[in-house]
Design a protein around this motif. Structure first.
Motif, short mmCIF file in Angstrom:
data_model
loop_
_atom_site.label_atom_id
_atom_site.label_comp_id
_atom_site.label_asym_id
_atom_site.label_seq_id
_atom_site.Cartn_x
_atom_site.Cartn_y
_atom_site.Cartn_z
N ALA A 46 0.84 -1.21 0.00
CA ALA A 46 0.00 0.00 0.00
C ALA A 46 0.87 1.25 0.00
N GLY A 47 1.96 1.23 0.78
CA GLY A 47 2.85 2.39 0.85
C GLY A 47 3.55 2.68 -0.46
N LEU A 48 4.10 1.65 -1.09
CA LEU A 48 4.84 1.91 -2.33
C LEU A 48 3.90 2.31 -3.46
N LEU A 49 2.66 1.78 -3.45
CA LEU A 49 1.69 2.20 -4.46
C LEU A 49 1.27 3.66 -4.23
N ALA A 50 1.11 4.03 -2.96
CA ALA A 50 0.71 5.41 -2.65
C ALA A 50 1.79 6.40 -3.06
N VAL A 51 3.06 6.08 -2.77
CA VAL A 51 4.15 6.98 -3.16
C VAL A 51 4.25 7.05 -4.69
N SER A 52 4.13 5.91 -5.35
CA SER A 52 4.20 5.90 -6.82
C SER A 52 3.10 6.77 -7.42
N ALA A 53 1.89 6.66 -6.88
CA ALA A 53 0.78 7.47 -7.37
C ALA A 53 1.04 8.96 -7.14
N ALA A 54 1.61 9.29 -5.98
CA ALA A 54 1.90 10.69 -5.68
C ALA A 54 2.95 11.25 -6.65
N VAL A 55 3.94 10.44 -6.98
CA VAL A 55 4.97 10.89 -7.94
C VAL A 55 4.35 11.11 -9.31
N VAL A 56 3.45 10.21 -9.71
CA VAL A 56 2.78 10.37 -11.02
C VAL A 56 1.98 11.67 -11.03
N VAL A 57 1.22 11.91 -9.97
CA VAL A 57 0.42 13.14 -9.89
C VAL A 57 1.32 14.37 -9.94
N ALA A 58 2.42 14.35 -9.19
CA ALA A 58 3.34 15.48 -9.16
C ALA A 58 3.96 15.72 -10.53
N THR A 59 4.31 14.63 -11.23
CA THR A 59 4.91 14.76 -12.56
C THR A 59 3.93 15.35 -13.56
N VAL A 60 2.70 14.84 -13.55
CA VAL A 60 1.68 15.36 -14.46
C VAL A 60 1.40 16.82 -14.16
N GLU A 61 1.29 17.13 -12.87
CA GLU A 61 1.02 18.51 -12.46
C GLU A 61 2.13 19.45 -12.94
N THR A 62 3.38 19.02 -12.81
CA THR A 62 4.52 19.84 -13.23
C THR A 62 4.50 20.07 -14.74
N ARG A 63 4.23 19.01 -15.48
CA ARG A 63 4.22 19.14 -16.94
C ARG A 63 3.08 20.02 -17.43
N LEU A 64 1.92 19.91 -16.79
CA LEU A 64 0.80 20.77 -17.17
C LEU A 64 1.12 22.23 -16.89
N THR A 65 1.79 22.47 -15.76
CA THR A 65 2.17 23.85 -15.42
C THR A 65 3.15 24.41 -16.44
N ARG A 66 4.11 23.61 -16.85
CA ARG A 66 5.08 24.07 -17.84
C ARG A 66 4.43 24.31 -19.18
#
Length: 374
Positions: free
Chosen positions: A348-368
């Protein structure tokens, strides 16, 4: 918290009471943002933190000495008073780092200083429980708790030796944001927002490791007491990682570093989950500790570089408070999920962190992408 739990259990108190009084130390950290504003308002923030050290020492001493001689409610209130000061002794001290490094530091010097800051947490987290265990065995849990109180009082003097920093408000106290406004600022500032949720989810995930260690001894076919070796391996790895950050300071954009190092923590958790033998598991715990130390350093860099000067202390303490709260939630989550299957909290922990990284990456790219639009 270890000292408080030992104090209760060694005197015949119930596990439930030990848990409640231990929570009185940690739970008030969530109030950190509401006690952080005086740090930004003060003409000399060092005096605020020094006062918090003395109050922590006084409240902890009173709480320990009243246990068994006064209603448990009074002891709990005194320990909660100490816990309320806790955020100023963690995030508050970390917020002084820019003043220690200097007004115009080189990036490498600043990152090395952040590595030293990470090391103080690692050393404290290792030496503190060890000191408590030793003094509890040699003398008593009461003596161990009082020794910690003396340490906090001594820290007050050390705080006053830090470099003075002129207040960021320049005399205009109305410019200092209130806690709610600071949280709103974090929410609408992309890098700070990502710092908060990545920090919280990684903290939640690694908090499952001590609980999981106890249950993994069963499937690894070893003695339950060996779980302490796994936890110690994580702590040693964390301290090693802290030293690594000092020797080899992080370089690059903190926003990107956080995402990459969070994936490193995922790799560590995955290794723990898949490990077939005790030696591999211990190595995986140490590896996760090393990677989490590097991740922690990247979050300190993010807080330093993205927080506005008028709310830097509050940002540091908001993140620290939410991190500790999330860690407590991770411990509770691990306790419930291990009843289903031992490795479930890790998955559960590694899936949660992976999902957070995906969200952060998408968010960063959309901002750029938005910034590039005419």
């Amino acid at each position: 918290m270890v000292a408080v739990v030992l104090l209760v259990t060694s005197s015949g108190g119930s596990g439930a009471l030990a848990g409640v009084l231990g929570a009185c130390i940690t739970a008030p950290h969530l109030l950190g943002p509401f006690v952080a504003r005086p740090l930004d308002l003060a003409r000399d923030g060092r005096k605020v933190i020094a006062a918090a050290c003395l109050l922590y020492a006084t409240a902890l001493t009173a709480g320990v000495l009243t246990y068994g001689h006064a209603p448990a409610v009074l002891t709990g209130l005194l320990l909660a008073a100490a816990g309320t000061c806790g955020p100023l002794l963690t995030g508050g001290i970390s917020s002084r780092l820019p003043a220690i490094v200097g007004p115009r530091p080189r990036l490498r010097a600043q990152r090395r200083a952040q590595g030293w800051d990470v090391a103080t947490y690692g050393i404290g987290g290792t030496v503190g429980p060890s000191l408590v265990a030793a003094l509890s065995g040699w003398v008593s849990p009461t003596a161990a708790a009082l020794a910690l109180a003396v340490g906090a009082a001594a820290a007050a003097g050390g705080i006053l030796l830090l470099p003075f920093t002129a207040p960021s408000h320049g005399g205009d106290r109305s410019a200092i944001l209130r806690p709610g406004a600071t949280l709103a600022l974090i929410a609408r500032t992309g890098p700070l927002r990502r710092t908060v949720y990545l920090t919280m989810i990684v903290a939640l995930s690694v908090a499952t490791l001590p609980i999981t260690a106890v249950h993994m001894t069963k499937i690894l076919g070893i003695e339950p007491a060996t779980a302490a070796v796994l936890t110690a391996a994580y702590g040693l790895g964390n301290l090693t990682g802290s030293i690594g950050v000092m020797v080899f300071p992080l370089t690059g954009d903190p926003d990107r570093l956080m995402r990459r190092l969070a994936l490193g923590v995922v790799a560590g958790l995955l290794t723990v989950t898949a490990s077939p033998a005790f030696a591999v598991t211990a190595s995986a715990y140490a590896l996760t500790g090393i990677l989490n130390a590097f991740f922690f350093a990247s979050t300190l860099a993010a807080r330093t570089e993205y927080a506005p000067s008028g709310a830097r202390s509050q940002v540091f303490i908001w993140v620290a408070a939410l991190k500790i709260t999330s860690g407590s939630a991770g411990t509770a989550l691990a306790g419930s999920l291990t009843g289903v299957t031992v490795r479930l909290p890790l998955v559960a922990g590694l899936l949660a962190v992976s999902a957070a990284v995906v969200v952060a990456t998408v968010e960063t790219r959309l901002t750029r992408a938005d910034e590039k639009r005419p």
